[in-house]
Design a protein around this motif. Structure first.
Motif, PDB file in Angstrom:
ATOM      1  N   VAL A 142       7.593  -2.603  -7.814  1.00 15.98           N
ATOM      2  CA  VAL A 142       7.485  -1.444  -9.454  1.00 15.98           C
ATOM      3  C   VAL A 142       6.110  -0.909  -8.638  1.00 15.98           C
ATOM      4  O   VAL A 142       6.260   0.841  -9.005  1.00 15.98           O
ATOM      5  CB  VAL A 142       7.165  -2.217 -10.965  1.00 15.98           C
ATOM      6  CG1 VAL A 142       7.333  -1.254 -11.724  1.00 15.98           C
ATOM      7  CG2 VAL A 142       8.559  -3.501 -11.337  1.00 15.98           C
ATOM      8  N   GLY A 143       5.098  -1.309  -8.792  1.00 16.50           N
ATOM      9  CA  GLY A 143       3.647  -0.359  -8.482  1.00 16.50           C
ATOM     10  C   GLY A 143       3.771   0.759  -7.596  1.00 16.50           C
ATOM     11  O   GLY A 143       4.346   1.862  -7.326  1.00 16.50           O
ATOM     12  N   ALA A 144       4.439   0.032  -6.174  1.00 15.28           N
ATOM     13  CA  ALA A 144       4.803   0.765  -4.772  1.00 15.28           C
ATOM     14  C   ALA A 144       6.092   1.874  -5.267  1.00 15.28           C
ATOM     15  O   ALA A 144       6.084   2.639  -4.486  1.00 15.28           O
ATOM     16  CB  ALA A 144       5.603  -0.227  -3.941  1.00 15.28           C
ATOM     17  N   ALA A 145       6.830   1.914  -6.190  1.00 15.32           N
ATOM     18  CA  ALA A 145       8.571   2.883  -5.864  1.00 15.32           C
ATOM     19  C   ALA A 145       7.589   3.674  -7.384  1.00 15.32           C
ATOM     20  O   ALA A 145       7.968   4.551  -6.996  1.00 15.32           O
ATOM     21  CB  ALA A 145       9.101   2.024  -7.411  1.00 15.32           C
ATOM     22  N   LEU A 146       6.407   3.226  -7.850  1.00 16.75           N
ATOM     23  CA  LEU A 146       5.630   4.075  -9.231  1.00 16.75           C
ATOM     24  C   LEU A 146       4.786   4.864  -8.038  1.00 16.75           C
ATOM     25  O   LEU A 146       4.959   6.272  -8.338  1.00 16.75           O
ATOM     26  CB  LEU A 146       4.227   3.425  -9.931  1.00 16.75           C
ATOM     27  CG  LEU A 146       6.011   3.011 -11.107  1.00 16.75           C
ATOM     28  CD1 LEU A 146       4.719   1.826 -12.394  1.00 16.75           C
ATOM     29  CD2 LEU A 146       6.501   3.938 -11.952  1.00 16.75           C
TER      30      LEU A 146
END
Length: 103
Positions: free
Chosen positions: A46-50
């Motif tokens: 999720v963090g990487a996608a954000l």
């Protein structure tokens, strides 16, 4: 890791004064550990996608977070309201679904 404070009924953990639904204590340790690893990997995704501003990757990662938390008993029907068979089916289904998404 320090032992978490639980409510007297064991249904919730208390973190910084806030109640969160506890993980189902009937999940076998190996399965619970695997689900937690999958949950943490999904949260990292999720963090990487954000950071990448990738809405589709974020949506997929958040769906995996939801699957893992549901399998752990932290979302959905409360585990203490489910039969032993329903509880077992919930975490097994979660592991199966998450394994198909790449474990």
């Amino acid at each position: 890791m320090a032992e978490q404070e639980h409510t007297p009924d064991g249904h919730f953990v208390v973190i910084d004064g806030r109640r969160w639904r506890a993980t189902d204590p009937e999940i076998p340790p190996e399965a619970a550990a695997r689900l937690r690893r999958l949950l943490m990997a999904a949260r990292r995704d999720v963090g990487a996608a954000l950071r990448a501003q990738d809405a589709e990757a974020e949506r997929e990662a958040r769906a995996r977070v939801h699957l893992a938390k549901t399998a752990l008993g932290e979302r959905g029907t409360p585990w203490w309201e489910q039969s032993a068979g329903e509880r077992r089916q919930r975490w097994q289904d979660g592991l199966d679904a998450l394994s198909q998404s790449g474990d």
